[in-house]
Design a protein around this motif. Structure first.
Motif, short mmCIF file in Angstrom:
data_model
loop_
_atom_site.label_atom_id
_atom_site.label_comp_id
_atom_site.label_asym_id
_atom_site.label_seq_id
_atom_site.Cartn_x
_atom_site.Cartn_y
_atom_site.Cartn_z
N ARG A 1 99.04 -15.13 127.44
CA ARG A 1 98.99 -13.69 127.08
C ARG A 1 97.54 -13.23 127.00
O ARG A 1 97.18 -12.18 127.52
CB ARG A 1 99.70 -13.44 125.74
N LYS A 2 96.71 -14.05 126.35
CA LYS A 2 95.28 -13.67 126.20
C LYS A 2 94.59 -13.61 127.56
O LYS A 2 93.80 -12.71 127.84
CB LYS A 2 94.55 -14.68 125.30
N ALA A 3 94.89 -14.59 128.42
CA ALA A 3 94.26 -14.63 129.75
C ALA A 3 94.69 -13.39 130.56
O ALA A 3 93.85 -12.74 131.21
CB ALA A 3 94.66 -15.90 130.49
N THR A 4 95.97 -13.06 130.49
CA THR A 4 96.47 -11.88 131.22
C THR A 4 95.77 -10.63 130.71
O THR A 4 95.34 -9.78 131.50
CB THR A 4 98.01 -11.76 131.03
N LYS A 5 95.63 -10.56 129.39
CA LYS A 5 94.99 -9.38 128.78
C LYS A 5 93.54 -9.24 129.27
O LYS A 5 93.09 -8.15 129.62
CB LYS A 5 95.04 -9.51 127.26
N ALA A 6 92.84 -10.38 129.28
CA ALA A 6 91.43 -10.35 129.69
C ALA A 6 91.30 -9.84 131.13
O ALA A 6 90.34 -9.14 131.47
CB ALA A 6 90.83 -11.74 129.57
N ILE A 7 92.26 -10.18 131.96
CA ILE A 7 92.17 -9.78 133.37
C ILE A 7 92.64 -8.33 133.60
O ILE A 7 92.01 -7.57 134.32
CB ILE A 7 93.00 -10.74 134.26
N PHE A 8 93.75 -7.97 132.96
CA PHE A 8 94.41 -6.71 133.36
C PHE A 8 94.21 -5.52 132.42
O PHE A 8 94.24 -4.38 132.84
CB PHE A 8 95.93 -6.95 133.49
N CYS A 9 94.08 -5.78 131.13
CA CYS A 9 94.21 -4.70 130.14
C CYS A 9 92.94 -3.86 130.02
O CYS A 9 91.83 -4.39 129.99
CB CYS A 9 94.57 -5.33 128.79
N TYR A 10 93.11 -2.55 129.96
CA TYR A 10 91.98 -1.65 129.71
C TYR A 10 92.27 -0.85 128.44
O TYR A 10 93.35 -0.25 128.32
CB TYR A 10 91.77 -0.69 130.89
N GLN A 11 91.34 -0.85 127.47
CA GLN A 11 91.57 -0.13 126.22
C GLN A 11 90.48 0.89 125.98
O GLN A 11 89.31 0.63 126.28
CB GLN A 11 91.62 -1.12 125.05
N ASN A 12 90.87 2.02 125.43
CA ASN A 12 89.88 3.05 125.11
C ASN A 12 90.50 3.98 124.06
O ASN A 12 91.65 4.40 124.23
CB ASN A 12 89.52 3.84 126.38
N ASP A 13 89.72 4.29 123.03
CA ASP A 13 90.27 5.11 121.94
C ASP A 13 90.72 6.50 122.39
O ASP A 13 91.58 7.10 121.76
CB ASP A 13 89.23 5.25 120.81
N ARG A 14 90.14 7.00 123.46
CA ARG A 14 90.55 8.34 123.95
C ARG A 14 92.00 8.38 124.40
O ARG A 14 92.59 9.45 124.54
CB ARG A 14 89.69 8.74 125.16
N LEU A 15 92.56 7.21 124.68
CA LEU A 15 93.95 7.16 125.18
C LEU A 15 94.97 7.02 124.07
O LEU A 15 96.17 7.10 124.30
CB LEU A 15 94.09 6.00 126.17
N LYS A 16 94.47 6.77 122.84
CA LYS A 16 95.40 6.56 121.71
C LYS A 16 95.97 7.88 121.23
O LYS A 16 95.24 8.86 121.11
CB LYS A 16 94.65 5.92 120.53
N GLN A 17 97.26 7.90 120.93
CA GLN A 17 97.83 9.10 120.33
C GLN A 17 99.10 8.74 119.56
O GLN A 17 99.71 7.70 119.81
CB GLN A 17 98.13 10.18 121.38
N ILE A 18 99.45 9.63 118.63
CA ILE A 18 100.71 9.45 117.90
C ILE A 18 101.70 10.48 118.44
O ILE A 18 101.40 11.68 118.45
CB ILE A 18 100.50 9.60 116.38
#
Ligand SMILES: Cc1cc2nc3c(=O)[nH]c(=O)nc-3n(C[C@H](O)[C@H](O)[C@H](O)COP(=O)(O)O)c2cc1C
Length: 370
Positions: free
Chosen positions: A43-60
């Motif tokens: 899971r961690k390896a997949t995350k390192a390769i694929f996942c992109y995170q940015n606070d601008r994309l967070k919403q409720i």
């Protein structure tokens, strides 16, 4: 890294995969994804390769926190095999199912048929799934899931659910079990599967009213949405929306598969024996028109989840600016590769910066501002 994976997927892997039966390829991907999700290392390896995170994309939205607006649409993970791996792939949420009260082995094959020129797939599964009880058991087996997921509920595809009362009881049975077991952060009522016994009985206002009256008798605080058909004229579509608003559901998912095999967006020849609804680009225009009209009419009353023909960040942004709070996809990922989710999220941040928005929620419906 995502660019390299995308290049290799499109130039090397996809040409080989597209030589094989689409359902077999899909089943292999599900097995691989299920396996990758089992261990924290993968899971961690997949995350390192694929996942992109940015606070601008967070919403409720409807009380639920989404790390980004891009979800996996219903039908890819029918039996809840991927719940553990999808967050690492970069999705912000997902839909399990559609699930039904009783299991169904699916319509006769072929049930998937690619339309490469049209960037679509003809889908004829007919609500194949292992049934709500086994799905609940499987999800419980995962333990705590820190990732928003909806369960999409449909009517068991057999002759016993064709009568209105029986059909309603079938949906009710599934929802009741899910709510009682505390499974699902949200629920979707799928009234628009085009490939089922008895057709789509709940796409008329009176029958939808009867269905929602019964389902709303189940007490839950969790958000509830309706998955909408896209081949309806606006006046008919709007009659369904009025019923949904009357019953105070949280929103709508716009929408399901394209039923018209002669739509001008379809550039491939579809043989006579190939039945089913069409995903991908052939859904793009219909879904966008209905998102825009729904937003203009029900802004602030209905959350809109936009689905259909998203292949890149611009496509996702288009639906958001037309009025979608969140988006979902399947076919884009099959054509472009698993890195697409990270690419879309990264691209969305660039588009937000360009337009001077500090958060994705500020972009929702901006096409309609004068
Ligand atoms: C293989 C496949 C199976 C699907 N099964 C379901 C389903 O069970 N329930 C549902 O609501 N939609 C189902 N859909 C429709 C998708 O959720 C989505 O609405 C549609 O494909 C348009 O999105 P896309 O262009 O990103 O694929 C399915 C789509 C595909 C491609």
């Amino acid at each position: 890294m995502r660019k390299v994976i995308g290049f290799l997927y499109k130039k090397a892997l996809k040409p080989v995969l597209f030589k094989f039966d689409p359902e077999r390829v899909h089943d292999h991907f599900i097995k691989a994804g299920h396996l990758l999700g089992k261990s924290s290392v993968t899971r961690k390896a997949t995350k390192a390769i694929f996942c992109y995170q940015n606070d601008r994309l967070k919403q409720i939205v409807d009380g639920i926190e989404f790390s980004n607006p891009v979800g996996l649409s219903a039908g890819f993970d029918k039996d809840a095999n991927l719940l553990q791996i999808l967050p690492s792939l970069g999705f912000g949420f997902m839909q399990v199912g559609s699930v039904t009260l009783k299991p169904y082995e699916g319509n006769p094959q072929p049930r998937l048929y690619r339309l490469p020129k049209s960037k679509g797939i003809v889908v004829y599964y007919g609500l194949k799934n292992i049934g709500v009880e086994k799905i609940i058991k499987r999800i419980k087996g995962y333990g705590k899931i820190d990732f928003p997921y909806s369960v999409s509920i449909a009517k068991t595809n057999d002759s016993c659910t064709v009568k209105l009362r029986d059909g309603i009881n079938d949906y009710f049975g599934s929802l009741e079990k899910l709510v009682n077991e505390g499974i699902g952060d949200m629920y979707t009522i799928n009234i628009s599967c085009p490939n089922t016994f008895g057709g789509e009985p709940f796409t008329t206002p009176d029958k939808l009213d009867a269905l929602l009256s019964k389902l709303k008798s189940i007490k839950t605080q969790k958000p509830m949405y309706v998955k909408m058909p896209i081949n309806l004229a606006w006046t008919d579509f709007n009659e369904l929306l009025k019923v949904i608003v009357k019953h105070k559901l949280n929103g709508v998912i716009i929408g399901n598969l394209q039923k018209n095999h002669n739509d001008p967006s379809i550039k491939d020849f579809i043989p006579e024996n190939i039945k089913g609804g069409i995903s991908g680009k052939p859904t793009w225009k219909l879904s966008n028109d209905l998102i825009a009209k729904t937003y203009k009419e029900y802004q602030g009353q209905l959350t809109i989840i936009g689905v259909g023909g998203i292949f890149n960040a611009n496509d996702a942004y288009e639906k958001i600016k037309l009025g979608a709070n969140l988006v979902q996809l399947i076919t884009g990922m099959i054509y472009e590769g698993p890195q697409l989710i990270g690419e879309i999220n990264k691209g969305l941040v660039k588009l937000l910066e360009k337009d001077g928005f500090s958060n994705i929620s500020e972009a929702v419906g901006t096409y309609h501002q004068s």
